[in-house]
Design an enzyme around this catalytic site. Structure first.
Site, PDB file in Angstrom:
ATOM      1  N   PRO A 137     -55.403  -8.098 -63.151  1.00 40.12           N
ATOM      2  CA  PRO A 137     -55.610  -7.801 -64.333  1.00 40.12           C
ATOM      3  C   PRO A 137     -54.032  -7.204 -64.811  1.00 40.12           C
ATOM      4  O   PRO A 137     -53.808  -6.131 -64.379  1.00 40.12           O
ATOM      5  CB  PRO A 137     -56.615  -6.724 -64.253  1.00 40.12           C
ATOM      6  CG  PRO A 137     -56.270  -6.172 -62.807  1.00 40.12           C
ATOM      7  CD  PRO A 137     -56.107  -7.060 -62.225  1.00 40.12           C
ATOM      8  N   ASP A 151     -49.193  -4.765 -63.146  1.00 41.20           N
ATOM      9  CA  ASP A 151     -50.588  -4.842 -62.652  1.00 41.20           C
ATOM     10  C   ASP A 151     -51.370  -3.598 -62.818  1.00 41.20           C
ATOM     11  O   ASP A 151     -50.841  -2.522 -62.471  1.00 41.20           O
ATOM     12  CB  ASP A 151     -50.260  -4.890 -61.058  1.00 41.20           C
ATOM     13  CG  ASP A 151     -51.736  -5.159 -60.477  1.00 41.20           C
ATOM     14  OD1 ASP A 151     -52.604  -4.888 -60.934  1.00 41.20           O
ATOM     15  OD2 ASP A 151     -51.624  -5.676 -59.084  1.00 41.20           O
ATOM     16  N   HIS A 152     -52.345  -3.694 -63.776  1.00 34.07           N
ATOM     17  CA  HIS A 152     -53.020  -2.643 -64.280  1.00 34.07           C
ATOM     18  C   HIS A 152     -53.915  -1.866 -63.059  1.00 34.07           C
ATOM     19  O   HIS A 152     -54.421  -0.883 -63.273  1.00 34.07           O
ATOM     20  CB  HIS A 152     -53.925  -2.910 -65.399  1.00 34.07           C
ATOM     21  CG  HIS A 152     -54.199  -1.667 -66.503  1.00 34.07           C
ATOM     22  ND1 HIS A 152     -54.355  -0.635 -66.041  1.00 34.07           N
ATOM     23  CD2 HIS A 152     -54.377  -2.117 -67.645  1.00 34.07           C
ATOM     24  CE1 HIS A 152     -54.534   0.010 -67.282  1.00 34.07           C
ATOM     25  NE2 HIS A 152     -54.489  -0.710 -68.180  1.00 34.07           N
ATOM     26  N   ARG A 153     -54.084  -2.356 -61.850  1.00 26.40           N
ATOM     27  CA  ARG A 153     -54.761  -1.876 -60.742  1.00 26.40           C
ATOM     28  C   ARG A 153     -53.657  -0.772 -60.236  1.00 26.40           C
ATOM     29  O   ARG A 153     -54.126   0.288 -59.527  1.00 26.40           O
ATOM     30  CB  ARG A 153     -55.059  -2.653 -59.634  1.00 26.40           C
ATOM     31  CG  ARG A 153     -55.994  -3.976 -60.168  1.00 26.40           C
ATOM     32  CD  ARG A 153     -56.156  -4.958 -59.138  1.00 26.40           C
ATOM     33  NE  ARG A 153     -54.802  -5.607 -58.902  1.00 26.40           N
ATOM     34  CZ  ARG A 153     -54.515  -6.444 -57.857  1.00 26.40           C
ATOM     35  NH1 ARG A 153     -55.778  -6.725 -56.988  1.00 26.40           N
ATOM     36  NH2 ARG A 153     -53.425  -6.890 -57.465  1.00 26.40           N
TER      37      ARG A 153
END
Length: 204
Positions: free
Chosen positions: A9, A178-180
């Site tokens: 994501p 990286d949205h994680r």
């Protein structure tokens, strides 16, 4: 590699940065730093202050880097290579100029030494060289961040002293991540710090 990157994501934040000071500093410097080197050095300083945004998700753990090694995209004849500057937060802009130029030449000749490839924690790309003002580069699979810099253009800026708008050169900075590993707030704070550092080029 891009397909592997795209399985994550990804998100992007962006903001304009004034570059009049950067352009004046570059004009007065010998040798002249490439525009992307200002962004690279600023990112390295910002990550040296707080490396958490450059952490990598491995399994269910976020692993933080031991060193601030930053890559930069170089267009070669049949693709893009990413030379790496090691410990970029520990060297001044003036100290990086010759190495930066050397790595660009070696990348274009496809003769990069092993110690200048792989293992970087982030990449800087100057998509402004193509006349683009905005883009969303994709981080490499082993990285969380990619900082992009667009082409400069004139824009009105409010001058408090004169109480009027004056022309100023601006360029868009984009940070894809990286949205994680980090959220929009952390990414926004990192990008704001990069822009702040770029506004003081003599201190880089």
């Amino acid at each position: 590699a891009m397909r592997r990157s795209w399985t994550r994501p990804l998100a992007t934040v962006a903001m304009p940065v004034g570059i009049d000071g950067l352009l004046a500093h570059r004009k007065s410097s010998t040798p002249k730093p490439g525009p992307a080197l200002y962004a690279l050095r600023s990112l390295a300083i910002a990550l040296g202050e707080n490396s958490a945004p450059a952490g990598r998700l491995i399994g269910s753990q976020i692993v933080h880097p031991d060193s601030i090694d930053v890559g930069f995209a170089v267009e070669a004849e049949d693709g893009v290579l990413v030379p790496v500057i090691r410990d970029a937060e520990q060297k001044t802009l003036a100290e990086l100029v010759e190495r930066y130029a050397e790595l660009i030449s070696l990348a274009r000749e496809r003769k990069l030494p092993p110690d200048a490839t792989g293992g970087s924690i982030a990449t800087v790309t100057n998509f402004g060289t193509f006349g683009l003002t905005w883009a969303t580069p994709i981080p490499l699979p082993e990285q969380t961040l990619v900082l992009g810099m667009g082409a400069g253009s004139k824009a009105p800026r409010w001058d408090e002293a004169k109480e009027q708008f004056v022309p100023a050169m601006e360029a868009n900075l984009t940070l894809s991540f990286d949205h994680r590993v980090l959220d929009g707030g952390a990414a926004g704070r990192l990008l704001s710090r990069v822009a702040e550092l770029m506004n003081s080029p003599a201190d880089l």
